[in-house]
Design an enzyme around this catalytic site. Structure first.
Site, short mmCIF file in Angstrom:
data_model
loop_
_atom_site.label_atom_id
_atom_site.label_comp_id
_atom_site.label_asym_id
_atom_site.label_seq_id
_atom_site.Cartn_x
_atom_site.Cartn_y
_atom_site.Cartn_z
N HIS A 40 -43.31 69.64 5.37
CA HIS A 40 -41.97 69.04 5.45
C HIS A 40 -41.93 67.72 4.70
O HIS A 40 -42.62 66.76 5.06
CB HIS A 40 -41.65 68.82 6.92
N GLU A 67 -41.55 71.32 1.20
CA GLU A 67 -40.09 71.19 1.35
C GLU A 67 -39.68 69.83 0.82
O GLU A 67 -40.44 68.85 0.92
CB GLU A 67 -39.72 71.33 2.83
N ASP A 69 -35.90 67.25 -0.39
CA ASP A 69 -34.45 67.04 -0.32
C ASP A 69 -33.97 66.46 -1.65
O ASP A 69 -34.60 65.57 -2.22
CB ASP A 69 -34.12 66.03 0.79
N HIS A 82 -34.60 61.95 1.44
CA HIS A 82 -33.96 62.58 2.58
C HIS A 82 -32.66 61.91 2.97
O HIS A 82 -31.62 62.56 3.11
CB HIS A 82 -34.90 62.58 3.79
N GLU A 150 -34.01 71.59 -0.30
CA GLU A 150 -32.77 71.40 0.46
C GLU A 150 -31.75 70.61 -0.35
O GLU A 150 -32.04 69.49 -0.80
CB GLU A 150 -33.03 70.68 1.78
#
Length: 291
Positions: A40, A67, A69, A82, A150
């Site tokens: 993450h 992962e 952002d 993020h 994301e």
């Protein structure tokens, strides 16, 4: 990722986009039926989140999936961060006093590149930078890793889906090899995920949240995954998701987040989830039965 509620349109996709080829994607879980383990924001318990050093740390730990952002600067550069503010994970408040609340969209790429994105985490990471999305995907590629990307706060950045896909294409991430099992694009916004599917039907997509079982058929028209927080998932819900066929004619998958301890990892794995997203991916991996 935040678990805050975000409004989502559940209208089923209509039109010819749903009929375009999409590739038959491999399932994301590891061989032997173990869930995929996803770092993450990189290995964010051990390195500053969403930096290339967090990608390096995940690679060092042997974690295949990372992962991240993506957001956009005032002058149109895609950057990996993020929060929609630079305040928490950089020294923007010191470097640019008087520019509160230090929103990403209010700063140029050159200004963001000046910021220290590591010292807040630990002195050893002083000087780490906010990477551009291009820098980030190149580091992921360097380690032959896989990317769960994301689209963050898409309502703040009109057209970010098209721009992100163009960059991924330019970097070689939309070829058959990557689309088959190395890339997933997700968002809390159903409209954003739908836009990605309409623009590039071959891209595997995920919706962050826990739609009602009754709404799953609508989501299945444009997603391949339903990705809920671990506190909202159950064996029954996972089974209900798996019972639906997603946008690429395979059962919908479930990636759950953010699991950071062994007992919770084993619990959600017992539900049959396909992936577990964690700040401590090594802890999760070591908690799961060997394949």
């Amino acid at each position: 990722m935040h678990a805050r509620a975000i409004a989502a349109t559940t209208t089923a996709l209509v039109g010819t986009a749903a009929l375009l080829l999409p590739l038959s994607h491999a399932r994301a879980g590891e061989d032997g039926g173990r869930p995929a383990v996803v770092a993450h924001r990189g290995a964010s318990a051990q390195a500053p989140e969403n930096t290339v050093v967090a990608v390096d740390k995940a690679a060092e730990l042997g974690i295949a999936w990372v992962e991240n952002d993506v957001q956009r600067t005032r002058d149109g550069e895609l950057v990996v961060l993020h929060d929609d503010s630079l305040q928490r994970t950089t020294d923007a408040e010191e470097v640019f006093p008087g520019r509160a609340p230090w929103k990403v969209k209010d700063f140029t790429a050159a200004e963001v590149a000046r910021l220290d994105a590591g010292s807040w985490f630990a002195p050893a990471y002083a000087g780490a930078r906010v990477p551009t999305l291009r820098q980030y995907v190149r580091r992921v590629e360097l380690h032959h890793q896989k990317l769960l990307l994301e689209v963050k706060n898409p309502e703040l950045y009109p057209g970010i889906e098209k721009q992100t896909l163009k960059l991924l294409s330019n970097e070689g991430w939309l070829d058959q090899r990557h689309l088959a099992d190395r890339l997933i694009v997700q968002s809390f916004s159903a409209d954003s995920v739908r836009a990605v599917h309409q623009l590039k039907p071959g891209v595997k997509t995920g919706f962050l949240g826990t739609p009602s079982v009754a709404d799953l058929p609508a989501y299945a028209a444009f997603v391949d995954q339903i990705n809920p927080s671990y506190g909202s998932v159950s064996r029954e819900y996972v089974s209900a998701v798996h019972a639906h066929t997603g946008a690429h004619d395979r059962p919908l998958e479930v990636f759950t987040w953010t699991v950071n301890d062994a007992s919770t990892a084993r619990l959600v794995a017992s539900y049959g989830v396909d992936g577990i997203i964690s700040n401590k991916p090594d802890v999760v991996r070591d908690a799961l039965p060997a394949a």
